[in-house]
Design a protein around this motif. Structure first.
Motif, PDB file in Angstrom:
ATOM      1  N   UNK A  20      50.741  11.236  -3.593  1.00  0.00           N
ATOM      2  CA  UNK A  20      49.201  10.770  -3.471  1.00  0.00           C
ATOM      3  C   UNK A  20      48.736  12.399  -3.502  1.00  0.00           C
ATOM      4  N   UNK A  21      47.333  12.383  -3.905  1.00  0.00           N
ATOM      5  CA  UNK A  21      46.645  13.437  -4.098  1.00  0.00           C
ATOM      6  C   UNK A  21      45.408  13.270  -3.293  1.00  0.00           C
ATOM      7  N   UNK A  22      44.773  14.281  -2.783  1.00  0.00           N
ATOM      8  CA  UNK A  22      43.586  14.332  -1.919  1.00  0.00           C
ATOM      9  C   UNK A  22      42.842  15.554  -2.391  1.00  0.00           C
ATOM     10  N   UNK A  23      41.836  15.346  -3.086  1.00  0.00           N
ATOM     11  CA  UNK A  23      40.848  16.563  -3.660  1.00  0.00           C
ATOM     12  C   UNK A  23      39.677  16.735  -2.782  1.00  0.00           C
ATOM     13  N   UNK A  24      39.547  17.880  -2.319  1.00  0.00           N
ATOM     14  CA  UNK A  24      38.349  18.077  -1.184  1.00  0.00           C
ATOM     15  C   UNK A  24      37.433  19.066  -2.003  1.00  0.00           C
ATOM     16  N   UNK A  25      36.203  18.817  -1.660  1.00  0.00           N
ATOM     17  CA  UNK A  25      35.168  19.676  -1.969  1.00  0.00           C
ATOM     18  C   UNK A  25      34.173  19.807  -0.863  1.00  0.00           C
ATOM     19  N   UNK A  26      33.060  20.665  -0.980  1.00  0.00           N
ATOM     20  CA  UNK A  26      32.074  20.804   0.072  1.00  0.00           C
ATOM     21  C   UNK A  26      32.354  21.828   0.941  1.00  0.00           C
ATOM     22  N   UNK A  27      32.208  21.669   2.117  1.00  0.00           N
ATOM     23  CA  UNK A  27      32.290  22.744   3.232  1.00  0.00           C
ATOM     24  C   UNK A  27      33.383  23.025   3.528  1.00  0.00           C
ATOM     25  N   UNK A  28      34.293  23.759   2.839  1.00  0.00           N
ATOM     26  CA  UNK A  28      35.664  23.853   3.299  1.00  0.00           C
ATOM     27  C   UNK A  28      35.884  25.364   3.662  1.00  0.00           C
ATOM     28  N   UNK A  29      36.498  25.742   4.881  1.00  0.00           N
ATOM     29  CA  UNK A  29      36.640  27.120   5.582  1.00  0.00           C
ATOM     30  C   UNK A  29      38.220  27.063   5.734  1.00  0.00           C
ATOM     31  N   UNK A  30      38.534  28.243   6.299  1.00  0.00           N
ATOM     32  CA  UNK A  30      39.852  28.526   6.673  1.00  0.00           C
ATOM     33  C   UNK A  30      40.158  27.796   7.768  1.00  0.00           C
ATOM     34  N   UNK A  31      39.026  27.230   8.619  1.00  0.00           N
ATOM     35  CA  UNK A  31      39.701  26.210   9.552  1.00  0.00           C
ATOM     36  C   UNK A  31      39.637  24.825   9.314  1.00  0.00           C
ATOM     37  N   UNK A  32      39.563  24.611   7.848  1.00  0.00           N
ATOM     38  CA  UNK A  32      39.688  23.142   7.658  1.00  0.00           C
ATOM     39  C   UNK A  32      40.910  22.528   7.435  1.00  0.00           C
ATOM     40  N   UNK A  33      41.353  21.524   8.326  1.00  0.00           N
ATOM     41  CA  UNK A  33      42.722  20.972   8.169  1.00  0.00           C
ATOM     42  C   UNK A  33      42.468  19.621   7.302  1.00  0.00           C
ATOM     43  N   UNK A  34      43.286  19.275   6.381  1.00  0.00           N
ATOM     44  CA  UNK A  34      43.296  18.076   5.803  1.00  0.00           C
ATOM     45  C   UNK A  34      44.374  17.153   6.212  1.00  0.00           C
ATOM     46  N   UNK A  35      43.915  15.953   6.614  1.00  0.00           N
ATOM     47  CA  UNK A  35      44.614  14.993   7.312  1.00  0.00           C
ATOM     48  C   UNK A  35      44.834  13.728   6.389  1.00  0.00           C
ATOM     49  N   UNK A  36      45.975  13.092   6.471  1.00  0.00           N
ATOM     50  CA  UNK A  36      46.332  11.793   5.821  1.00  0.00           C
ATOM     51  C   UNK A  36      46.385  10.798   7.080  1.00  0.00           C
ATOM     52  N   UNK A  37      45.672   9.587   7.067  1.00  0.00           N
ATOM     53  CA  UNK A  37      45.963   8.495   7.509  1.00  0.00           C
ATOM     54  C   UNK A  37      46.037   7.430   6.787  1.00  0.00           C
ATOM     55  N   UNK A  38      46.677   6.233   7.326  1.00  0.00           N
ATOM     56  CA  UNK A  38      46.908   4.830   6.528  1.00  0.00           C
ATOM     57  C   UNK A  38      46.663   3.915   7.463  1.00  0.00           C
ATOM     58  N   UNK A  39      46.202   2.803   6.703  1.00  0.00           N
ATOM     59  CA  UNK A  39      45.718   1.541   7.486  1.00  0.00           C
ATOM     60  C   UNK A  39      46.477   0.541   6.890  1.00  0.00           C
ATOM     61  N   UNK A  40      47.282  -0.431   7.450  1.00  0.00           N
ATOM     62  CA  UNK A  40      47.817  -1.563   6.909  1.00  0.00           C
ATOM     63  C   UNK A  40      46.906  -2.733   7.372  1.00  0.00           C
TER      64      UNK A  40
END
Length: 123
Positions: A20-40
């Motif tokens: 899977x890929x997650x492309x991020x844009x907008x207000x991204x800084x060095x403190x930005x953590x990217x999370x994956x969640x799922x919902x069954x």
């Protein structure tokens, strides 16, 4: 605000793999953590894995640890989730979100979500 777009979902047999890929844009800084969640279906949104921007430190939910690998390409502002040895119970819509570091992360901690990508694993 951060905008996110997930892609890469699909149908696999048990034991198969998906990335899977997650492309991020907008207000991204060095403190930005990217999370994956799922919902069954019929269940709440659970966290899968996340990765820091600085150092690319990965964190995994114990349920998926050893089968899933998270990585990121900061130049592309993209985070990947490599899923191996898939199981039918991995069937869910997978979402990514971004924010500051939280452990463990909860879905209610975040406001911005992608549209999700469906992963279906057949037995």
């Amino acid at each position: 605000q951060i905008q996110l777009v997930e892609s890469g979902g699909g149908l696999r047999q048990a034991g198969g793999s998906l990335r899977l890929s997650c492309a991020a844009s907008g207000r991204i800084s060095d403190n930005t953590v990217i999370y994956w969640f799922r919902q069954a279906p019929g269940k709440g949104r659970e966290w899968v894995a996340f990765i820091t921007r600085v150092g690319s430190n990965p964190y995994y939910n114990d349920v998926m640890k050893g089968r899933f690998t998270i990585s990121r390409d900061n130049a592309k502002n993209t985070v990947y989730l490599q899923m191996d040895r898939l199981k039918p119970e991995d069937t869910a819509v997978y979402y990514c979100t971004g924010g500051t570091f939280r452990f463990p992360p909860r879905a209610t901690d975040f406001d911005s979500w992608g549209q999700g990508t469906q992963v279906t694993v057949s037995s």
